[in-house]
Design a protein around this motif. Structure first.
Motif: not given
Length: 272
Positions: A110-117
């Motif tokens: 399961v993934l989520t996102y930061t502005p860079e990663h």
């Protein structure tokens, strides 16, 4: 009809099989922006994953837009400000994670996102790595403390893994959170977990209202199931020749494939 805005899915639509915009299509998209028309890059990718293509097309110079996270956010490329931003309900985040984690032994991530990663919440698999390559964003292993690492404003989670297992997860999440989330497959190996009611059409309507245009002035091009709503909503809904059958059946017009400059063909036919 005097079409003023062109919304484009990316993978399988704007980009060819090499994930590239061809030079003739690139030049045509810059030309219509020079003439005052707007371009929207409408993708399931995170905003940062769309930026390299936005920079190629000079969207910042012409005040065009990025629709990212399948409609969770719309960004004005000139101001860098979000015109629209819808995040996952805070009360659902732990439950989503716990439901998906039950399938960890079957190779699910399961993934989520930061502005860079990209944050990986279980264990990176081949489809997590594919998401990283598509978006040109590095994956960070956050499996030890994923819930603590999730940003305060997540627009979506992405579940990656074997399609048969993902279908079970999709059904379970849909049943558990049916009034809070939209859960659907964007690819057989990707399940998108979005705030309820969010799709590309919903957010494009918000954008049109904010800039004083109508759906009749908009062309939308796509190839996948997550493009259906915007194709249905547009004044001219266009399916690529390589689109899913349901998308081709819904469209007003079928253009050439993404490997035959299908978007360029649309521009030549309807925007010049």
């Amino acid at each position: 009809m005097d079409y003023q805005i062109l919304a484009l899915d990316l993978d399988g639509t704007l980009t060819n099989s090499k994930k590239e915009i061809t030079q003739p299509t690139l030049e045509a998209l810059i030309e219509i922006q020079e003439a005052g028309k707007k371009v929207v890059l409408a993708s399931g990718r995170p905003t940062q994953g769309v930026m390299p293509l936005a920079e190629q097309l000079h969207l910042e110079d012409y005040g065009s837009y990025i629709l990212s996270f399948n409609g969770g956010r719309i960004t004005d490329c000139r101001t860098k400000q979000a015109i629209y931003n819808k995040i996952l309900p805070v009360d659902c985040i732990q439950g989503i994670y716990e439901t998906v984690r039950k399938y960890a032994s079957q190779g699910i991530d399961v993934l989520t996102y930061t502005p860079e990663h990209i944050l990986s919440g279980i264990k990176s698999n081949q489809y997590t790595k594919l998401e990283s390559r598509i978006n040109q964003m590095p994956v960070i292993d956050a499996s030890e403390n994923f819930l603590d690492c999730v940003p305060d404003d997540p627009n979506k989670f992405l579940v990656t893994g074997d399609p048969a297992v993902l279908d079970q997860i999709r059904k379970e999440l849909s049943k558990q959170f049916h009034s809070y989330l939209s859960v659907y497959c964007s690819d057989p190996f990707f399940v998108e977990v979005m705030p309820a009611g969010i799709d590309k059409a919903h957010s494009l309507l918000k954008l049109l209202t904010s800039i004083g245009l109508t759906t009749e002035q908009m062309i939308c091009c796509g190839d996948g199931y997550n493009d259906l709503t915007m194709i249905e909503t547009a004044g001219l809904g266009v399916a690529m020749a390589n689109a899913q059958p349901a998308v081709r059946e819904t469209a007003d017009y079928i253009t050439k494939s993404n490997d035959e400059d299908g978007v360029l063909h649309v521009i030549n036919e309807f925007m010049r």
